[in-house]
Write an enzyme that holds these catalytic residues in place. Structure first.
Site, PDB file in Angstrom:
ATOM      1  N   CYS A  85      -3.470   5.804  -5.904  1.00 20.24           N
ATOM      2  CA  CYS A  85      -2.474   6.865  -5.883  1.00 20.24           C
ATOM      3  C   CYS A  85      -2.877   7.813  -6.999  1.00 20.24           C
ATOM      4  O   CYS A  85      -2.656   7.511  -8.176  1.00 20.24           O
ATOM      5  CB  CYS A  85      -1.065   6.313  -6.099  1.00 20.24           C
ATOM      6  N   CYS A  88       0.490   9.494  -8.817  1.00 21.57           N
ATOM      7  CA  CYS A  88       1.360   8.659  -9.665  1.00 21.57           C
ATOM      8  C   CYS A  88       0.835   7.231  -9.595  1.00 21.57           C
ATOM      9  O   CYS A  88      -0.264   6.991 -10.098  1.00 21.57           O
ATOM     10  CB  CYS A  88       2.841   8.816  -9.318  1.00 21.57           C
ATOM     11  N   SER A  89       1.561   6.306  -8.979  1.00 19.51           N
ATOM     12  CA  SER A  89       1.104   4.913  -9.002  1.00 19.51           C
ATOM     13  C   SER A  89       1.606   4.149  -7.797  1.00 19.51           C
ATOM     14  O   SER A  89       1.906   2.964  -7.899  1.00 19.51           O
ATOM     15  CB  SER A  89       1.599   4.228 -10.272  1.00 19.51           C
ATOM     16  N   CYS A  90       1.696   4.807  -6.647  1.00 16.11           N
ATOM     17  CA  CYS A  90       2.233   4.153  -5.452  1.00 16.11           C
ATOM     18  C   CYS A  90       1.378   2.929  -5.097  1.00 16.11           C
ATOM     19  O   CYS A  90       0.158   2.977  -5.157  1.00 16.11           O
ATOM     20  CB  CYS A  90       2.267   5.136  -4.294  1.00 16.11           C
TER      21      CYS A  90
END
Lengths: 185, 238
Positions: A85, A88-90
């Site tokens: 991601c 962000c940090s999906c």
């Protein structure tokens, strides 16, 4: 902030305890490994998993937040998938738990779309030039994750024994599943 | 927005640093921050797009030099203060108190109703998919270009694919549009597509991206159609 939100009724320590029970104990890569092992041993399940990851996981009682729609990507001799991601940090929480720091840090997020072979090599995964790499950037609410290849020489193993070979990193795509005994990456 | 969070293809971050036997949370406060984000979402303070936009508004240097849960703490604090849930002075006073009394801990508390709602949230909700009446503009195999202008607010139109030409690989149905949802201007669902870009199209043709592709999910209004002749030209330019 913690103390103010508790006073205002917007937080409680038993809510924190629930988070701990779920994400530090119940939910983690062991669940994803269970799904992979089932796919390795049951071709019909594997077909359902690749067609609708969310529904197939639910068959095994696996579902939840950040996995409302999951798409499972099959690694083959010719194609290797990796997930990231960049914005962000999906990450697919129901099958992999919460992501490790390296997945959330700028180095991985910036580089894996630019130079996936070098990033994989830093994890000890050498991907030959003839293998096509597909890097999936989870920018929407679809959550991708990887079905690694079943290691050679595992024909006689039970589903539980197979699941033990499936690491978090192999489902992110920065590693292969473990060989039966020799390797430990 | 054209921010430092938009990291795809940015150079200079060095090796990926792994931590052997990494714990889920590195400290108690991270567990609390994680929980606060969920309970404040339950309270209706933000949806995920608005929360992410809050993270993106962190000062750039701090964003790059702080940890993931510090990003989360920044966004939840910003939104809690903006919404008047917490007063900035009250927060400063309380923070000072705990700094001066480092051994003091927040006493245990129980809110069964909150725990029940959190449990429901963890079990998963409806997700971002919405039913819409219109038809999808693009189909699998269509060649598309990502609009190139920079957004000044939240978007998922990552910088490294802006202006680039790719091919629709999957159609995902319609989903909440982050660019408006983040601003509380409506869900405005749009069709979302997984669009595939050749490494050679995204980057210069070199060994670093050889025989690689990137697939990224993009909303319909991020895209414009391209005819194949243009595509070939774009590929040869690299």
């Amino acid at each position: 902030m913690e103390s103010l939100l508790v006073e205002k009724g917007l937080l409680s320590s038993d809510a924190v305890d629930l988070v701990s029970a779920v994400y530090e104990n119940a939910v983690g890569p062991k669940l994803g490994a269970k799904v992979v092992a089932r796919a390795w041993t049951d071709p019909d399940f594997k077909a359902r998993l690749l067609a609708d990851g969310t529904a197939a996981c639910r068959e095994l009682g696996i579902s939840g937040m950040q996995g409302e729609e999951m798409i499972v990507l099959e690694n083959t001799d010719d194609v290797h998938n990796m997930i990231v991601c960049t914005l962000c940090s999906c990450y697919p929480w129901p099958v992999l738990g919460l992501p490790p720091n390296w997945y959330k840090d700028p180095a991985y997020r910036s580089r894996v779309v630019r130079e996936p072979r070098r990033v994989a090599a830093e994890f000890g995964l050498e991907l030959p030039m003839e293998v096509e790499i597909r890097v999936w950037d989870s920018s929407a609410e679809l959550r991708y994750w990887v079905l690694p290849q079943r290691p050679a020489g595992t024909d006689g193993l039970s589903e539980d024994e197979l699941a033990a070979l499936v690491t978090r990193d192999s489902m992110v795509g920065v590693a292969q599943a473990l060989a039966t005994s020799s390797r430990s990456t | 927005m054209h921010g430092v969070h938009d990291l795809g293809g940015v150079e200079g971050f060095g090796p990926v640093v792994q931590e052997p036997d990494e714990p889920v949370f590195h400290d108690d406060w991270e567990r609390v921050v994680f929980t606060m984000v969920q309970t404040l979402a339950i309270h209706g303070l933000f949806v995920s797009d608005k929360f992410r936009y809050g993270v993106e508004q962190m000062p750039a240097v701090r964003y790059l030099t702080s940890t993931y849960y510090e990003h989360w703490l920044f966004s939840l604090t910003k939104h809690a203060i903006d919404a008047g849930i917490v007063d900035a002075d009250e927060l400063a006073d309380r923070t000072r108190y705990y700094r001066e009394h480092p051994d003091e801990v927040v006493p245990p508390s129980s809110r069964p109703e909150l725990v029940d709602r959190l449990r429901l949230m963890i079990e998963g909700d409806e997700g971002s998919r919405r039913e819409v009446t219109g038809e999808a503009r693009f189909a699998v195999g269509d060649v598309v270009r990502v609009l190139d202008h920079a957004s000044v607010t939240h978007t998922r139109r990552a910088r490294y694919v802006r202006g680039r030409v790719g091919t629709v690989l999957l159609t995902h149905g319609a989903h909440v549009f982050p660019d408006t949802s983040a601003l509380e201007m409506g869900e405005d669902p749009e069709f979302v597509y997984a669009v595939e870009f050749l490494g050679d199209v995204l980057w210069q043709s070199d060994d670093r991206s050889a025989n690689s592709r990137v697939i990224i999910d993009l909303w319909e209004s991020y895209l414009e159609p391209v005819d194949h002749a243009t595509t070939e030209r774009s590929r040869s330019v690299g």
